[in-house]
Design an enzyme around this catalytic site. Structure first.
Site, mmCIF file in Angstrom:
data_model
loop_
_atom_site.group_PDB
_atom_site.id
_atom_site.type_symbol
_atom_site.label_atom_id
_atom_site.label_comp_id
_atom_site.label_asym_id
_atom_site.label_seq_id
_atom_site.Cartn_x
_atom_site.Cartn_y
_atom_site.Cartn_z
ATOM 1 N N GLY A 1 0.854 -1.205 0.000
ATOM 2 C CA GLY A 1 0.000 0.000 0.000
ATOM 3 C C GLY A 1 0.882 1.244 0.000
ATOM 4 O O GLY A 1 0.691 2.169 -0.810
ATOM 5 N N HIS A 2 1.890 1.262 0.899
ATOM 6 C CA HIS A 2 2.829 2.401 0.935
ATOM 7 C C HIS A 2 3.590 2.491 -0.388
ATOM 8 O O HIS A 2 3.805 3.575 -0.912
ATOM 9 C CB HIS A 2 3.853 2.218 2.061
ATOM 10 C CG HIS A 2 3.255 2.181 3.430
ATOM 11 N ND1 HIS A 2 3.230 1.049 4.203
ATOM 12 C CD2 HIS A 2 2.663 3.147 4.174
ATOM 13 C CE1 HIS A 2 2.658 1.305 5.354
ATOM 14 N NE2 HIS A 2 2.301 2.566 5.373
ATOM 15 N N VAL B 1 -5.064 -0.500 -1.583
ATOM 16 C CA VAL B 1 -4.419 -1.699 -2.143
ATOM 17 C C VAL B 1 -4.864 -2.901 -1.306
ATOM 18 O O VAL B 1 -4.900 -2.833 -0.070
ATOM 19 C CB VAL B 1 -2.881 -1.563 -2.127
ATOM 20 C CG1 VAL B 1 -2.220 -2.810 -2.691
ATOM 21 C CG2 VAL B 1 -2.452 -0.326 -2.917
ATOM 22 N N GLN C 1 -0.587 10.695 18.110
ATOM 23 C CA GLN C 1 -1.827 10.171 17.527
ATOM 24 C C GLN C 1 -2.243 8.834 18.148
ATOM 25 O O GLN C 1 -3.230 8.246 17.728
ATOM 26 C CB GLN C 1 -1.716 10.063 16.002
ATOM 27 C CG GLN C 1 -0.774 8.998 15.483
ATOM 28 C CD GLN C 1 -0.594 9.101 13.979
ATOM 29 O OE1 GLN C 1 0.092 9.972 13.476
ATOM 30 N NE2 GLN C 1 -1.226 8.198 13.234
HETATM 31 O O1 PAF Z 1 -1.485 7.221 8.009
HETATM 32 C C1 PAF Z 1 -0.456 7.175 8.699
HETATM 33 O O2 PAF Z 1 0.382 6.286 8.576
HETATM 34 C C2 PAF Z 1 -0.219 8.252 9.736
HETATM 35 O O3 PAF Z 1 -1.405 8.666 10.317
HETATM 36 C C3 PAF Z 1 0.557 9.469 9.179
HETATM 37 C C4 PAF Z 1 -0.217 10.165 8.090
HETATM 38 C C5 PAF Z 1 1.900 8.989 8.646
HETATM 39 C C6 PAF Z 1 0.815 10.480 10.305
HETATM 40 O O4 PAF Z 1 1.574 9.947 11.335
#
Ligand code: PAF
Length: 273
Positions: A33-34, A173, A58
């Site tokens: 996906g990345h 993905v 987060q």
């Molecule tokens: O989607 C993520 O992996 C995270 O929330 C992000 C956008 C890298 C922020 O830490």
């Protein structure tokens, strides 16, 4: 590829880049996906910067911040082979100071769905992504549609704070059997991996109902919940693309969102209709 670990190194390396810059922020444990975000960025820009940073703000107390999967060497290799120009891997101490202004995501859209189970999660996401935007100064930034609410809130932040870049939404993905890729899929046991397919199954059920002409959201949700019965469902929601409640499907402007716990792993998936 330059691997940079400090803000100073990043600023120096960024100054040396000419032309357009695509940015892919990640928390590492990179998967296909990345990779698809990186490939899109590389195709559309002169240079691509990737960040790997497990952002503490987060995560809520008791979540998997300390055990979040880490695959540093594999991440470096993936970025290198993909053709990334700069890989930024800062520490928490570098990214946060003791006294700093904070940012709050709009509560009506950030404390529902994902934000209901994870209050404050999106405040932390916006906070770190804004910092990363300021550091990397990208022309475009790439985010997956799988985190639909995150994508919406980031688009809203960029528009309302006049951040000068384009957010590019990228397709989800999936594995061959339909499971949406997630760094947290590694937590699933073989049986849970099978059960997890019910999330995309429920989206297929919704698609079939819509193709057959059903537009009533309550009825579609009932059918989806039937499919998801064996799981601990957190939410099934069908909203418009501004994340407002609707009662009938608006073709071209709706998102079907599902979140369920499979064992102890919380999984999300969605479909843009
Ligand atoms: O989607 C993520 O992996 C995270 O929330 C992000 C956008 C890298 C922020 O830490």
């Amino acid at each position: 590829m330059k691997i940079v670990k400090t803000i100073e190194e990043l600023s120096q390396a960024r100054r040396e880049l000419n032309g357009s810059v695509g940015f892919v922020p990640t928390m590492g444990a990179l998967h296909n996906g990345h990779l698809s975000l990186m490939q899109k960025s590389i195709a559309e820009n002169d240079h691509t910067i990737v960040s790997v940073f497990v952002n503490p703000t987060q995560f809520l107390e008791g979540e998997d911040f300390h055990t979040y999967p880490q695959r540093t060497q594999a991440d470096i290799k993936i970025c290198e082979l993909a053709g990334v120009s700069i890989l930024f891997m800062p520490t928490v101490e570098m990214m946060y100071s003791k006294m700093e202004p904070t940012i709050l995501a709009p509560s009506s859209k950030a404390y529902v769905l994902e934000g209901l189970a994870r209050p404050g999660h999106f405040d932390g996401v916006l906070r770190v992504v804004l910092k990363l935007f300021n550091l990397t100064k990208p022309t475009r930034a790439y985010f997956g549609k799988k985190d639909a609410q995150q994508l919406y809130l980031l688009q809203n932040m960029v528009a309302s704070l006049f951040v000068d870049l384009e957010i590019v939404p990228c397709e989800i993905v999936r594995e061959d059997d339909g499971l949406a890729l997630s760094s947290r899929n590694v937590y699933l046991s073989p049986q849970e991996r099978k059960d997890a397919l019910l999330l995309c199954e429920s989206l297929k059920v919704a698609t079939h109902a819509i193709i057959a002409g059903e537009r009533d959201i309550a009825k579609i949700k009932t059918e989806m919940l039937q499919t998801l019965k064996p799981l601990h469902v957190e939410y099934v929601e069908i909203l418009n693309r501004d994340f407002d409640t609707i009662s009938t499907i608006e073709i071209g402007n709706s998102i079907i969102l599902v979140c369920a716990k499979v064992g102890t792993t919380r999984l999300i998936d969605n479909l843009w209709i």
